[in-house]
Write a protein that holds these residues in place. Structure first.
Motif, short mmCIF file in Angstrom:
data_model
loop_
_atom_site.label_atom_id
_atom_site.label_comp_id
_atom_site.label_asym_id
_atom_site.label_seq_id
_atom_site.Cartn_x
_atom_site.Cartn_y
_atom_site.Cartn_z
N SER A 22 0.83 -1.21 0.00
CA SER A 22 0.00 0.00 0.00
C SER A 22 0.86 1.26 0.00
N TYR A 80 -8.95 9.19 -5.69
CA TYR A 80 -8.05 8.04 -5.74
C TYR A 80 -7.62 7.59 -4.33
N ILE A 83 -10.56 5.61 -3.01
CA ILE A 83 -10.62 4.30 -3.67
C ILE A 83 -9.52 3.39 -3.14
N MET A 84 -8.33 3.94 -2.97
CA MET A 84 -7.20 3.13 -2.50
C MET A 84 -7.43 2.66 -1.06
N PHE A 86 -10.34 2.27 0.39
CA PHE A 86 -11.41 1.28 0.34
C PHE A 86 -10.88 -0.07 -0.15
N PHE A 87 -10.01 -0.03 -1.17
CA PHE A 87 -9.42 -1.27 -1.68
C PHE A 87 -8.58 -1.96 -0.60
N ILE A 88 -7.81 -1.15 0.15
CA ILE A 88 -6.99 -1.73 1.23
C ILE A 88 -7.89 -2.34 2.31
N ILE A 90 -11.01 -3.55 1.87
CA ILE A 90 -11.60 -4.78 1.33
C ILE A 90 -10.56 -5.91 1.33
N LEU A 91 -9.35 -5.59 0.90
CA LEU A 91 -8.30 -6.61 0.87
C LEU A 91 -7.98 -7.11 2.27
#
Length: 388
Positions: A22, A80, A83-84, A86-88, A90-91
């Protein structure tokens, strides 16, 4: 997932990968955005330097264009970034669920195997997969399961051997009871044969009948004890208990002082062989109590001529058989234990006679109780249902 990798190490390793990945992605993105902001501000500074050479419309147009670009960069950066993040998130949740699944799956297998062991199935095996701690736990469980299975097999073998040993001891003890009247009768026949042959001819049929009776009892005992290890088989018949008691006691009346009070014309529904075993065991116990005097320091004992009283009485719908001796009695500490297997105060006793009495009484729905006064004697009572 490696078995040798511990759970804590595995979690830290995954966290480190997510964290570093990340950081690298965000660093690349923010570096690119920072360069874009720097170019925009450089253009803005260059425009302010040449502001006098430009017309008002041109300078206003370029300033607005640069401000719009900066605003777009800000919006793009926030978008961004969200989004990043949120992606972290979810992951991280996915990896957390994945780890929990990998951790709980072998634990569920362990729980299922534990229930199997609780149900008596010791032949269970768990695959040692998962993180190191869970795999080590599975290995320990498998070793414990194997040891429990071996222990169960040894216990069952030991239990079978104990059952057969107990059966042999009980059978030996029970065979001695019919042998005593046979011995007394044959001794009496031998004495009379050499002293008075005319009288011998008189007693011979009766004595022979008694011997046959006891031999028949021995045969019934052998038949009964052949299935003792499985269960007590009850074959009840209706008979007069007074006649049965008299036939049992008759061989002993020449040697012992026995006082009988038997009310005949009664009927009980009982296994004949079991009745013989119960009465004989209690009666033998009364006889053997006379030999306990030297082992007990009780007042008023031993008596010069101890007696055995046998009473058979009817009360309402029940018949009570009492066998009372004038032995030393049983102490209050020992009285609750007399029906326990192997409990005995006799030097040669097996402690199985009264235990068998209790078992046979329960099988025939007969209630047995005992009362004893130290120095005066003991009385056994059989409560039988009247079937007259």
């Amino acid at each position: 997932m490696s078995i040798g990798l511990g759970f804590k190490t595995y979690v830290l390793f995954i966290f480190f990968i997510i964290f570093i990945g990340s950081l690298l992605i965000m660093n690349t993105f923010y570096t690119k955005q920072q360069n874009a902001f720097s170019n925009a501000f450089s253009t803005l500074r260059s425009l302010s330097t040449n502001f006098e050479t430009l017309s008002e419309e041109e300078s206003s147009s370029e300033i607005n264009e640069i401000l719009d670009r900066i605003g777009m960069l800000q919006i793009e950066t926030r978008l961004y970034s969200s989004i990043m993040l949120f992606f972290i998130f979810i992951l991280s949740c996915f990896l957390f669920i994945f780890l929990i699944f990998k951790l709980t799956k072998p634990l569920h297998e362990l729980l299922k195997a534990t229930k199997n062991i609780k149900g008596g199935d010791y032949n269970v095996y768990i695959s040692p997969t998962g993180v190191k701690e869970v795999a080590d736990l599975a290995k320990s469980f498998n070793e414990m399961s194997k040891e429990l299975e071996n222990t169960q097999q040894r216990f069952l073998l030991s239990q079978k051997q104990m059952i057969w040993k107990d059966l042999a001891r009980i059978l030996t003890h029970e065979i001695k009871n019919p042998l005593t009247p046979i011995q007394l009768t044959t001794q009496r026949m031998e004495e009379i044969f050499y002293s008075d042959k005319n009288k011998f001819e008189e007693i011979f049929p009766e004595s022979l009948q008694l011997v046959y009776l006891e031999i028949n009892n021995l045969q019934n005992l052998v038949t009964s004890f052949s299935s003792f290890a499985k269960d007590v088989t009850v074959n009840q018949t209706v008979f007069d208990p007074a006649i049965a008691v008299y036939e049992i006691i008759k061989p002993y009346m020449k040697k012992y002082d026995i006082v009988l009070n038997l009310q005949d014309n009664q009927r009980i529904n009982f296994d004949n062989t079991h009745f013989y075993q119960i009465v004989t065991n209690i009666f033998q116990n009364a006889i053997e109590s006379f030999d306990l005097g030297p082992n007990y320091a009780y007042v008023n004992y031993p008596k010069e001529s101890p007696k055995i009283f046998i009473d058979l009485e009817k009360s309402n719908s029940y018949i009570t058989l009492k066998i009372r001796d004038q032995g030393p009695g049983i102490g209050s500490d020992d009285l609750p234990r007399i029906f326990e297997p192997y409990f005995t105060k006799k030097s040669k006793g097996t402690g199985l006679g009264l235990a068998l009495v209790k078992k046979l009484c329960e099988a025939n729905h007969c209630f047995v109780r005992v009362k004893s006064i130290v120095g005066e004697g003991t009385v056994f009572e059989l409560i039988l249902e009247d079937k007259a």
